[in-house]
Design a protein around this motif. Structure first.
Motif, PDB file in Angstrom:
ATOM      1  N   GLY A 102     -18.547 -22.349  -5.037  1.00 38.92           N
ATOM      2  CA  GLY A 102     -19.088 -21.625  -6.184  1.00 38.92           C
ATOM      3  C   GLY A 102     -19.958 -22.466  -7.095  1.00 38.92           C
ATOM      4  O   GLY A 102     -20.185 -22.091  -8.243  1.00 38.92           O
ATOM      5  N   ARG A 103     -20.478 -23.587  -6.564  1.00 36.51           N
ATOM      6  CA  ARG A 103     -21.310 -24.476  -7.401  1.00 36.51           C
ATOM      7  C   ARG A 103     -22.717 -24.592  -6.830  1.00 36.51           C
ATOM      8  O   ARG A 103     -22.917 -24.608  -5.605  1.00 36.51           O
ATOM      9  N   GLY A 104     -23.683 -24.706  -7.728  1.00 33.42           N
ATOM     10  CA  GLY A 104     -25.069 -24.880  -7.301  1.00 33.42           C
ATOM     11  C   GLY A 104     -26.037 -24.593  -8.425  1.00 33.42           C
ATOM     12  O   GLY A 104     -25.654 -24.544  -9.600  1.00 33.42           O
ATOM     13  N   CYS A 105     -27.295 -24.391  -8.063  1.00 42.07           N
ATOM     14  CA  CYS A 105     -28.305 -24.097  -9.087  1.00 42.07           C
ATOM     15  C   CYS A 105     -29.501 -23.378  -8.480  1.00 42.07           C
ATOM     16  O   CYS A 105     -29.684 -23.365  -7.257  1.00 42.07           O
ATOM     17  N   TRP A 106     -30.285 -22.768  -9.336  1.00 36.42           N
ATOM     18  CA  TRP A 106     -31.605 -22.236  -8.985  1.00 36.42           C
ATOM     19  C   TRP A 106     -32.616 -22.986  -9.822  1.00 36.42           C
ATOM     20  O   TRP A 106     -32.378 -23.273 -11.001  1.00 36.42           O
ATOM     21  N   GLN A 107     -33.761 -23.340  -9.214  1.00 33.83           N
ATOM     22  CA  GLN A 107     -34.845 -23.990  -9.946  1.00 33.83           C
ATOM     23  C   GLN A 107     -36.153 -23.281  -9.616  1.00 33.83           C
ATOM     24  O   GLN A 107     -36.434 -22.962  -8.456  1.00 33.83           O
ATOM     25  N   SER A 108     -36.974 -23.031 -10.634  1.00 30.98           N
ATOM     26  CA  SER A 108     -38.251 -22.346 -10.452  1.00 30.98           C
ATOM     27  C   SER A 108     -39.278 -23.254  -9.778  1.00 30.98           C
ATOM     28  O   SER A 108     -39.101 -24.476  -9.710  1.00 30.98           O
ATOM     29  N   ASP A 109     -40.351 -22.663  -9.303  1.00 24.29           N
ATOM     30  CA  ASP A 109     -41.417 -23.425  -8.636  1.00 24.29           C
ATOM     31  C   ASP A 109     -42.019 -24.491  -9.550  1.00 24.29           C
ATOM     32  O   ASP A 109     -42.365 -25.580  -9.108  1.00 24.29           O
ATOM     33  N   ASP A 110     -42.161 -24.149 -10.856  1.00 21.56           N
ATOM     34  CA  ASP A 110     -42.795 -25.100 -11.780  1.00 21.56           C
ATOM     35  C   ASP A 110     -41.821 -26.153 -12.312  1.00 21.56           C
ATOM     36  O   ASP A 110     -42.201 -27.000 -13.130  1.00 21.56           O
ATOM     37  N   LYS A 111     -40.548 -26.089 -11.837  1.00 20.37           N
ATOM     38  CA  LYS A 111     -39.497 -27.064 -12.205  1.00 20.37           C
ATOM     39  C   LYS A 111     -39.093 -26.992 -13.677  1.00 20.37           C
ATOM     40  O   LYS A 111     -38.313 -27.805 -14.148  1.00 20.37           O
ATOM     41  N   MET A 112     -39.602 -26.017 -14.406  1.00 18.97           N
ATOM     42  CA  MET A 112     -39.353 -25.931 -15.846  1.00 18.97           C
ATOM     43  C   MET A 112     -38.184 -25.020 -16.202  1.00 18.97           C
ATOM     44  O   MET A 112     -37.766 -24.962 -17.356  1.00 18.97           O
ATOM     45  N   ARG A 113     -37.663 -24.290 -15.210  1.00 17.42           N
ATOM     46  CA  ARG A 113     -36.551 -23.362 -15.451  1.00 17.42           C
ATOM     47  C   ARG A 113     -35.437 -23.646 -14.443  1.00 17.42           C
ATOM     48  O   ARG A 113     -35.688 -23.701 -13.242  1.00 17.42           O
ATOM     49  N   ILE A 114     -34.222 -23.810 -14.951  1.00 14.95           N
ATOM     50  CA  ILE A 114     -33.076 -24.118 -14.091  1.00 14.95           C
ATOM     51  C   ILE A 114     -31.864 -23.299 -14.544  1.00 14.95           C
ATOM     52  O   ILE A 114     -31.657 -23.117 -15.741  1.00 14.95           O
ATOM     53  N   ILE A 115     -31.101 -22.805 -13.592  1.00 14.79           N
ATOM     54  CA  ILE A 115     -29.807 -22.183 -13.894  1.00 14.79           C
ATOM     55  C   ILE A 115     -28.744 -22.867 -13.045  1.00 14.79           C
ATOM     56  O   ILE A 115     -28.810 -22.849 -11.813  1.00 14.79           O
ATOM     57  N   TRP A 116     -27.786 -23.513 -13.698  1.00 14.58           N
ATOM     58  CA  TRP A 116     -26.617 -24.052 -13.012  1.00 14.58           C
ATOM     59  C   TRP A 116     -25.579 -22.935 -12.911  1.00 14.58           C
ATOM     60  O   TRP A 116     -25.386 -22.172 -13.860  1.00 14.58           O
ATOM     61  N   PHE A 117     -24.902 -22.842 -11.794  1.00 18.76           N
ATOM     62  CA  PHE A 117     -23.751 -21.923 -11.716  1.00 18.76           C
ATOM     63  C   PHE A 117     -22.517 -22.690 -11.263  1.00 18.76           C
ATOM     64  O   PHE A 117     -22.599 -23.591 -10.428  1.00 18.76           O
ATOM     65  N   GLY A 118     -21.379 -22.353 -11.906  1.00 17.97           N
ATOM     66  CA  GLY A 118     -20.109 -22.963 -11.529  1.00 17.97           C
ATOM     67  C   GLY A 118     -19.821 -24.286 -12.205  1.00 17.97           C
ATOM     68  O   GLY A 118     -18.953 -25.028 -11.735  1.00 17.97           O
ATOM     69  N   GLU A 119     -20.522 -24.598 -13.299  1.00 14.95           N
ATOM     70  CA  GLU A 119     -20.225 -25.843 -14.006  1.00 14.95           C
ATOM     71  C   GLU A 119     -19.195 -25.547 -15.106  1.00 14.95           C
ATOM     72  O   GLU A 119     -18.314 -24.723 -14.917  1.00 14.95           O
TER      73      GLU A 119
END
Length: 256
Positions: A102-119
């Motif tokens: 249940g851990r990981g992240c999403w990062q946008s193409d421009d590297k300026m937006r990140i969402i961590w999940f499960g922290e």
């Protein structure tokens, strides 16, 4: 010199236990619920989902699973969070249980937006940018939050008195932290942030290392500065206090 600006919020979802009370199955179920939101974010901002979950149990393989090498690369780049199982505080609270499910992240193409999940919270949603216009970063973050919460079955947990519900009481309220990385070589000339913390506390500012809590300051005197307040304060006031505090901090630094 341009500042490195970051605004992040901690969010948890209605219908799920807080991370300290989740079991492995619930952590995986949460990740699967979030995949719908990540698909919608990818439509707007592109990007990739990087997951540490070995598999989805009865639902089969995890299409977003990454290698250990890729994980270490993302940690080094400050895109992904560190091994929670190595943190005694998170372990004692049950927040690091069932690592890495249940851990990981999403990062946008421009590297300026990140969402961590499960922290520490189910979601840490953040935007960053180089420059000096924090309002622009906050506006970008707000657009992301609206996109995530527009998905059916995704509602942020919020109390009418205390605001957004978070694992750590210090993040209650807005759940928001706005920060900048700034060089203060004179206040950190001894190689530590001790003097900087003494100066920043009466200014209502918190000092951290460049990698977050419990990390060292930069070799060139770069530190992470943010307002201390989270509860009973508006998002706009957090941004205002950061601008005001940094102006006073730099006056002290330049006067030394």
């Amino acid at each position: 010199e341009e500042l490195s600006m970051r605004v992040r919020v901690g969010r948890n979802l209605v219908g799920f236990n807080l991370p300290g009370a989740m079991d492995k199955e619930e952590r995986v179920k949460f990740e699967q619920r979030m995949l719908l939101a990540f698909e919608k974010l990818k439509e707007a901002y592109g990007g990739e989902v990087y997951s540490l979950t070995p598999d989805f149990g009865a639902d089969g393989a995890n299409p977003n699973l990454i290698s250990d090498e890729k994980y270490n690369e993302l940690v080094k780049a400050h895109v992904m969070f560190k091994d929670m199982d190595a943190d005694p505080y998170l372990k004692s609270a049950g927040i690091a249980s069932d690592w890495p499910f249940g851990r990981g992240c999403w990062q946008s193409d421009d590297k300026m937006r990140i969402i961590w999940f499960g922290e520490e919270d189910q979601l840490r949603i953040m935007c960053m940018k180089k420059g000096s216009n924090l309002l622009e970063v906050f506006t970008n973050l707000n657009a992301m939050l609206k996109t995530v919460e527009s998905i059916e079955g995704i509602e942020f947990a919020k109390d009418s008195d205390y605001g957004y519900v978070t694992s750590c009481p210090s993040n209650l309220g807005t759940g928001m932290r706005a920060s900048v990385h700034i060089k203060i070589p004179k206040l950190t000339s001894d190689g530590t942030d001790k003097k900087a913390k003494e100066v920043c506390k009466p200014l209502g500012l918190s000092v951290r290392g460049t990698g977050g809590e419990h990390t060292p300051i930069g070799a060139d005197g770069t530190v992470d500065i943010s307002p201390s307040s989270r509860l009973f304060i508006k998002e706009s006031e957090i941004i205002g206090k950061l601008y005001e505090g940094i102006e006073k901090l730099m006056a002290i630094e330049n006067g030394m």
